[in-house]
Design a protein around this motif. Structure first.
Motif, short mmCIF file in Angstrom:
data_model
loop_
_atom_site.label_atom_id
_atom_site.label_comp_id
_atom_site.label_asym_id
_atom_site.label_seq_id
_atom_site.Cartn_x
_atom_site.Cartn_y
_atom_site.Cartn_z
N UNK A 236 68.98 -43.94 -6.37
CA UNK A 236 68.04 -44.90 -5.79
C UNK A 236 66.61 -44.40 -5.90
N UNK A 237 66.40 -43.12 -5.63
CA UNK A 237 65.05 -42.55 -5.72
C UNK A 237 64.52 -42.65 -7.15
N UNK A 238 65.37 -42.36 -8.14
CA UNK A 238 64.96 -42.46 -9.54
C UNK A 238 64.60 -43.89 -9.90
N UNK B 139 67.72 -56.34 -1.78
CA UNK B 139 66.79 -55.59 -0.95
C UNK B 139 67.34 -54.99 0.32
N UNK B 140 68.66 -54.94 0.49
CA UNK B 140 69.18 -54.24 1.66
C UNK B 140 68.90 -52.74 1.57
N UNK C 11 64.53 -47.08 1.92
CA UNK C 11 65.83 -46.99 2.58
C UNK C 11 66.85 -46.77 1.46
N UNK C 12 67.35 -45.53 1.37
CA UNK C 12 68.25 -45.17 0.28
C UNK C 12 69.71 -45.40 0.66
N UNK D 293 57.56 -54.05 -4.57
CA UNK D 293 58.85 -54.02 -3.86
C UNK D 293 60.00 -53.84 -4.86
N UNK D 294 60.87 -52.90 -4.57
CA UNK D 294 62.01 -52.60 -5.44
C UNK D 294 63.30 -52.69 -4.64
N UNK D 295 64.19 -53.59 -5.05
CA UNK D 295 65.51 -53.69 -4.44
C UNK D 295 66.53 -52.92 -5.27
N UNK D 296 67.28 -52.04 -4.64
CA UNK D 296 68.34 -51.32 -5.36
C UNK D 296 69.59 -51.21 -4.50
#
Length: 434
Positions: free
Chosen positions: A244-246, A206-207, A228-229, A196-199
């Motif tokens: 966010x994708x990176x 984690x929103x 969810x970007x 899990x990655x929160x950005x």
């Protein structure tokens, strides 16, 4: 009272873990049964023998749905969305966004499984309904009972539903990913793990972010990424989505396992990779122009200005990834329980207009995935429409001999055959001499 005190003590630790990006553990997920690392006999599937390798072909159903924080009712009908009335698939990959409202208490507080458990319950009920074949009706009075051979009847899968099991289910704030398979494949699932990655807020909450799942089916590794970007319709917001994708690609990691296993650790290391979610890319046109083209169903003109396609074309993100042709209406933003796009109705004062866009996407990377269908469902629970894709996936059976082993075995057989021929010739010669 004691429970409230425990929550107050735990809250700072939870927030600290989120702020300092401390992972919650690769094995923190829900599944119907424990996953073992033992291989057993071959499953029943379409098997193709190719260069001494066994390749299984399975049907995979993937879908993403931003449910807008709306909790499902107990009687919510998911048959149309999951296409269960006419078809059944070997693997279901279902990603959600905003299963809970993105409020501070949900973002900073403890993960609550009540809502995700309810979604899983509805999915289980839907997938495990007995399917009916209309051609096999009950005989009328005085009519002879027809006999249908089970083995050769192609429609038998429609008359008897598979027993589907959840192999992994995990949520982070509003992002929820759940994977289901037919029980006949359960024994071939290995090395399940999550990341899990929160950005989101402060670059770590984690929103926004991703929940990724790794598993191996036979000898093939899968990575499913539900994300969810960054949101926003202003010029330049697509750069934040690229960022966010990176972050997701660089920070997502899975356990390597033992030295003998050497399992893939990063997303792009896997054999079959699917990313689905609310990627949030918009259409780079004035709102009025976008709405006009949507009304005329001029999809090609709109897609020329689609941010995701433009960013991929310019090489700024998702290099090497593929997406099917989009032939359906933009999936965002609707009035809930309505077929009207947000901002189109008169008399709605003070509402912030949002131009229609294809925010919800399914893309894939690598070989062994053939997309057969790409469309959307008309389920109108939220302000987004679900997007679906159907794939044929090739899976290599790791127990099949490798080409080198096959070659060695073949050479040994040839040597044995030659020796037998020589011995036979010698015996024949000896008999003649005697």
């Amino acid at each position: 009272m004691q429970e409230n005190n425990n929550q107050e003590v735990m809250w700072p630790k939870l927030v600290a873990n989120k702020l300092f990006r401390i992972p919650s553990g690769n094995q923190c997920f829900v599944a119907d049964f424990p996953i073992t690392d033992n291989l057993v006999d071959t499953a029943s599937s379409n098997i193709v023998s190719h260069n001494h390798k066994h390749i299984h072909k399975y049907k995979l159903f993937a879908s993403t749905w931003n449910v807008g924080g709306v909790q499902p009712s107990d009687d919510l009908d998911l048959d149309d969305w999951l296409d269960t009335r006419n078809n059944s698939y070997d693997i279901y990959v279902l990603g959600f966004q905003e299963v809970v409202p993105l409020k501070a208490k949900n973002i900073l507080g403890a993960e609550k499984s009540k809502v995700s458990s309810k979604w899983n319950s509805l999915i289980r009920t839907t997938l495990n309904k007995t399917l009916s074949d209309p051609s096999h009706e009950e005989p009328k009075l005085g009519e002879k009972q027809k006999v249908y051979p089970y083995e050769n009847d192609k429609s038998s899968s429609l008359r008897k539903a598979k027993d589907y099991r959840c192999i992994v289910s995990r949520h982070m704030v509003g992002i929820f990913l759940t994977v289901w398979i037919g029980s006949n494949l359960a024994q071939y699932i290995l090395h399940t793990s999550v990341s899990c990655i929160g950005c989101g807020i402060l670059g770590c909450l984690g929103n926004k972010g991703s929940v990724s799942v790794r598993f191996c089916l036979h000898g093939t590794s899968f990575c499913i990424v539900c994300c969810h970007l960054a949101s926003g319709g202003k010029e330049g917001d697509e750069v934040r989505r690229n960022s966010d994708a990176m972050e997701i690609f660089s920070r997502t990691t899975f356990p390597r396992g033992s030295e003998s296993l050497d399992l893939p650790q990063k997303i792009l290391d896997h054999d079959r990779i699917i990313m689905l979610g609310d990627l949030n890319y918009r259409i780079s046109l004035p709102e009025d122009a976008t709405r006009s083209l949507v009304a005329q169903k001029e999809w090609n003109k709109l897609l020329e200005k689609d941010q995701l396609l433009a960013e991929v074309s310019e090489g700024r993100t998702f290099k090497g990834w593929q997406e099917g042709s989009i032939t359906f209406s933009p999936t965002y933003k609707y009035y809930p329980n309505s077929s009207e796009y947000y901002g189109c109705l008169q008399g709605k004062k003070g509402e912030k207009k949002r131009a229609p866009a294809w925010c919800d996407r399914i893309i894939w990377y690598g070989k062994g995935l053939k997309q057969n269908q790409y469309d959307r469902s008309e389920t109108n629970l939220s302000d987004h429409r679900p997007v679906r894709a159907i794939f044929t996936v090739e899976v290599l059976d790791e127990r099949a001999p490798s080409p080198s082993k096959s070659l060695i075995l073949s050479n040994r057989l040839e040597c044995i055959e030659s020796c037998i021929d020589l011995l036979s010739a010698d015996e024949g010669l000896s008999s003649a001499n005697s």
